[in-house]
Design a protein around this motif. Structure first.
Motif: not given
Length: 289
Positions: A181-203
């Motif tokens: 999860m930390i070394r493969i999945i998350l580095p390949l999913s940074m666009p989704v992580i950024a969107v989650m930060i935006l959604f949750y932060g604005v909320g």
């Protein structure tokens, strides 16, 4: 391009420019009104296309108000801690439910989706927060909504779009689930992580209803609840006391506009840094290959 295509393109450009103006003008109106002379703002009955001079008295009164300062600090705490907890919990849930060999993942997803259509309501939520001894605490605005079902589905779908062969090859080399999860999945999913930060932060930044229900101590009020009091209940007397002016109504109006700007600009400054990930992240999480 043919003549019809040029006409169509010109129409699209004009329409988008008009749409941008309609969307942007309310913010420009509030900005110009907050910088203008109070008496001039009160006299206006139409559109405002320029400020009347440069009067920063409203901003001085806003920043001198201790309620605004405490509201900022509370909101920054809620946004910072809440967004970190949201992304952490959503990532763990999404990763577990996106793996192929997880038992009962389909029934679990059914119950998660079920909460999007049916909920207990306000009274059970209030009783839950009271039972957890979080009433009149900032944690009441963070922990009950630690995971959003909608965001969980987006992130789960994004994780499922990553080839399973990468996980298999990593486990052949001795990697466990946390390493994958930390070394493969998350580095390949940074666009989704950024969107989650935006959604949750604005909320979290825009949230005020939960604070109105669960908080009694005014020192714990977030910025948006303070803004609601100023705009709806017209509670600007504490700021007008230090203004030393006999005519309180005009300066009270500019204080409202200045408070809106102060509460809106920080979250607007965050968006450009995450905007490039927005469309890509949502599309990755919405379409399964």
């Amino acid at each position: 391009m043919s003549l019809s295509e040029r006409i169509f393109e010109m129409f699209n450009i004009l329409f988008l420019i008009l749409l941008c103006l309609v969307t942007l003008y309310p913010f420009i109106y509030v900005l110009f009104a907050s910088l203008s002379e109070p008496a001039w703002v009160v006299q206006q009955r139409g559109l405002i296309w320029h400020p009347s001079g440069l009067n920063l008295e409203a901003y001085r009164l806003v920043f001198d108000n201790p309620v605004i300062t405490s509201g900022y600090m509370n909101t920054l705490f809620i946004v910072g801690v809440g967004t970190c907890l949201n992304v952490f919990m959503t990532t763990l849930c999404a990763y577990g439910l996106s793996r192929q060999n997880v038992m009962w993942k389909n029934p679990i997803m059914f119950f998660i989706v079920f909460t999007m259509f049916f909920s207990g309501g306000l009274i059970p939520s209030y009783l839950l927060v009271t039972g957890l001894v979080m009433l009149d605490s900032l944690w009441a605005l963070i922990i009950p909504g630690a995971v959003s079902a909608f965001n969980l589905i987006i992130m789960r779908t994004a994780f499922q779009s990553i080839p399973h062969s990468l996980e298999e090859s990593a486990k052949l080399d001795g990697a466990n689930d946390f390493t994958v999860m930390i070394r493969i999945i998350l580095p390949l999913s940074m666009p989704v992580i950024a969107v989650m930060i935006l959604f949750y932060g604005v909320g979290h930044w825009n949230s005020w209803f939960g604070a109105m229900i669960y908080l009694r101590d005014r020192e714990l009020y977030p910025l948006q609840l303070v803004l609601r009091e100023i705009l709806i209940t017209n509670s600007t007397d504490s700021m007008l006391t230090s203004a030393g002016t006999a005519d309180k109504m005009p300066i009270g109006e500019t204080i409202k506009y200045a408070t809106i700007i102060v509460a809106t600009v920080p979250i607007l400054l965050l968006y450009p840094f995450l905007q490039k990930y927005f469309v890509k992240g949502v599309m990755i999480g919405a379409i399964k290959e």
